[in-house]
Design an enzyme around this catalytic site. Structure first.
Site, PDB file in Angstrom:
ATOM      1  CB  SER A  66      47.712 -18.234  -4.655  1.00 56.87           C
ATOM      2  OG  SER A  66      46.470 -18.568  -5.249  1.00 56.87           O
ATOM      3  CG  HIS A  84      44.395 -20.127  -1.498  1.00 55.79           C
ATOM      4  ND1 HIS A  84      43.555 -19.039  -1.440  1.00 55.79           N
ATOM      5  CD2 HIS A  84      45.124 -19.987  -2.636  1.00 55.79           C
ATOM      6  CE1 HIS A  84      43.772 -18.267  -2.497  1.00 55.79           C
ATOM      7  NE2 HIS A  84      44.709 -18.821  -3.235  1.00 55.79           N
TER       8      HIS A  84
END
Length: 267
Positions: free
Chosen positions: A41, A248
């Site tokens: 990711s 993230h």
């Protein structure tokens, strides 16, 4: 002898002997590169928005560092097969097929899911300091015992399919700036999480170097932009409305952190 006179002398001698001098150029000729991006990711760009429709649940973003490289450098070809949730096994089983003998540049960010990034953060948020420290320690033990071989398998797979490619292994940012006033996790939990990420990066760097690959270390550039820092945050904090993006990089983190480091190492 002054440099200008020396240069003139060299050029004159070359002309006299019929020698053609050319300026040295870097081995990396980006305009002719055939670039493939692999990984999880952090490589696909989860958290950076602007996801491509073709990527589906892999959540590949046009703001991810591989896509930014493609936009700015314009290699001859580009393909990203990075996918949210990918492990080293996923790279081997599903992503390496994108490589070929004509591939000249490969990037890969992988390993976090092999040691359970997401489950660790869930434990730390929901279960408290003692369980958090224990979860990170278990992940560190697993990383030391299992990750080097798993990374070596990925790297050997890359070399087998694209033996002439230059390969850049891109690491992970450390989540927290320590020593600041910060709500949420305890200082002990934050320090232990940072310790685990540093270990992951160090193991990855060692494996990459052993394979003859370059390591792009993003830890330093994220300092001042981490969670609990006072600067612009380049990482999403826990987001209860969209858990996927939690921890993230934001679009700014990809553009201001990941991209320049990768660009510098990749050429």
């Amino acid at each position: 002898m002054r440099r200008s006179r020396l240069a003139t002398l060299v050029l004159s001698l070359a002309s006299a002997f019929g020698v053609t001098l050319t300026l040295a150029v870097p081995a990396q000729a980006a305009a002719t590169d055939r670039y493939v991006a692999l990984g999880d990711s952090y490589a696909s760009g989860v958290g950076a928005d602007s996801y491509t429709s073709e990527s589906g649940s892999c959540l590949r973003s046009t703001n991810a560092y591989p896509a930014l490289y493609n936009t700015n450098i314009k290699p001859a070809s580009y393909r990203s097969v990075a996918c949210s949730g990918a492990t080293t096994a996923d790279v081997i089983n599903s992503q390496l097929a994108a490589l070929s003998s004509t591939t000249t540049l490969v990037s890969v960010t992988i390993g976090g899911n092999d040691v359970g990034f997401s489950s660790i953060m869930s434990t730390c948020v929901l279960q408290g300091e003692t369980q958090c420290v224990a979860a990170v320690q278990a992940a560190e033990d697993k990383a030391r015992n299992e990750l080097p071989a798993k990374l070596a398998n990925v790297y050997n797979g890359i070399k087998g399919r694209s033996p002439s490619a230059r390969v850049v292994v891109v690491g992970y940012p450390v989540f927290y700036q320590l020593g600041t006033l910060c709500v949420g996790l305890s200082a002990t939990s934050r320090a232990k999480i940072n310790e685990g990420i540093n270990l992951l990066d160090d193991i990855t760097r060692t494996a990459a170097t052993s394979a003859g690959f370059k390591f792009a270390d993003v830890r330093s550039i994220f300092v001042g932009h981490q969670l609990c820092s006072y600067g612009e945050k380049w990482l999403h904090a826990l987001n209860y409305l969209n858990l996927t993006v939690s921890y993230h990089p934001t679009a700014a983190g990809q553009a201001g952190g990941y991209y320049p480091v990768f660009r510098s190492v990749a050429g």
